[in-house]
Design a protein around this motif. Structure first.
Motif, PDB file in Angstrom:
ATOM      1  N   ALA A 159       8.548 -35.067  31.096  1.00 13.36           N
ATOM      2  CA  ALA A 159       7.807 -35.215  29.836  1.00 13.36           C
ATOM      3  C   ALA A 159       7.971 -33.983  28.957  1.00 13.36           C
ATOM      4  O   ALA A 159       8.028 -32.856  29.443  1.00 13.36           O
ATOM      5  N   ASN A 160       8.050 -34.235  27.639  1.00  9.49           N
ATOM      6  CA  ASN A 160       8.086 -33.109  26.704  1.00  9.49           C
ATOM      7  C   ASN A 160       6.666 -32.735  26.294  1.00  9.49           C
ATOM      8  O   ASN A 160       5.701 -33.327  26.762  1.00  9.49           O
ATOM      9  N   GLU A 161       6.541 -31.741  25.438  1.00 10.78           N
ATOM     10  CA  GLU A 161       5.210 -31.237  25.064  1.00 10.78           C
ATOM     11  C   GLU A 161       4.548 -32.039  23.949  1.00 10.78           C
ATOM     12  O   GLU A 161       3.356 -31.959  23.750  1.00 10.78           O
ATOM     13  N   ASN A 162       5.325 -32.826  23.185  1.00  6.60           N
ATOM     14  CA  ASN A 162       4.756 -33.548  22.042  1.00  6.60           C
ATOM     15  C   ASN A 162       3.869 -34.709  22.461  1.00  6.60           C
ATOM     16  O   ASN A 162       2.771 -34.885  21.949  1.00  6.60           O
ATOM     17  N   CYS A 163       4.373 -35.532  23.363  1.00  7.67           N
ATOM     18  CA  CYS A 163       3.661 -36.772  23.672  1.00  7.67           C
ATOM     19  C   CYS A 163       3.440 -36.966  25.159  1.00  7.67           C
ATOM     20  O   CYS A 163       2.992 -38.026  25.581  1.00  7.67           O
ATOM     21  N   ASN A 164       3.810 -35.953  25.953  1.00  5.71           N
ATOM     22  CA  ASN A 164       3.725 -36.062  27.407  1.00  5.71           C
ATOM     23  C   ASN A 164       4.551 -37.246  27.911  1.00  5.71           C
ATOM     24  O   ASN A 164       4.187 -37.916  28.872  1.00  5.71           O
TER      25      ASN A 164
END
Length: 199
Positions: A147-152
């Motif tokens: 997961a990235n930090e923007n939207c998990n």
């Protein structure tokens, strides 16, 4: 100065185009003494600069909202959870993520690598829409997305705006239509043809 980009909006203003797969080759095709402005992606530009050793390269400060926010700490955690997995990463990921990768490549290169690799598990650092292609090219192998930090998540909200229903409707009605000006199309063809001419 040579202007290089991968964004459709500015093709007509560019000297030559590239993709994430051929960006290193394209930059290497430009005379070493000619400055380069690379856009639109900061991380891909940094990767290309490192791979080519190009010093006279300015990089536009744009970035993919999915790749740019992948944190190296989450990748490190995923490696602990899946110690047998190889890490594959798209070059639009931050440098700290690329430093932890076993293979770096464009979307199609990632699929090809996973299909031919002896590894049975992969941590995939790119948009999760690649899963269908991975499953088709490498059946029986396991793929883990970080997961990235923007939207998990690892999904691009803009890519997800496209649906099969919208595609069907476009084909049935031939709309909405995008009809660029003839002059812009003529100018945009020049850098495209230059890219295709690079061997």
């Amino acid at each position: 100065m040579s202007y290089i980009n991968t964004s459709i909006e500015v093709k007509a203003e560019s000297d030559i185009l590239c993709t994430s797969r051929n960006a290193v080759k394209i930059v290497n095709s430009i005379p070493a003494d000619r400055p380069v402005l690379f856009l639109p992606d900061l991380n891909l530009g940094n990767y290309v600069r490192k791979e080519t050793g190009r010093r006279n390269m300015e990089i536009w400060q744009g970035a993919c909202i999915v790749h740019a926010t992948y944190p190296a700490r989450r990748l490190a955690q995923a490696r602990l959870e899946h110690p047998e997995a190889a890490v594959v990463a798209h070059p639009e990921c931050p440098e700290a993520v690329l430093a932890l990768a076993d293979f770096i490549g464009s979307t199609s290169a990632l699929v090809e690598y996973c299909a031919r690799s002896d590894a049975r598990e992969f941590i995939v650092m790119t948009e999760s829409g690649i899963r269908f292609s991975l499953d088709r090219a490498a059946p029986g192998k396991r793929f883990y997305f970080v997961a990235n930090e923007n939207c998990n998540c690892s999904e691009c909200p803009y890519m997800k705006l496209n649906t099969l229903e919208k595609l069907r409707d476009c084909l049935l009605r031939l709309e909405p239509r995008v009809e660029p000006d003839e002059e812009i199309m003529r100018r945009a063809l020049v850098p495209l043809e230059r890219m295709l001419a690079v061997r």
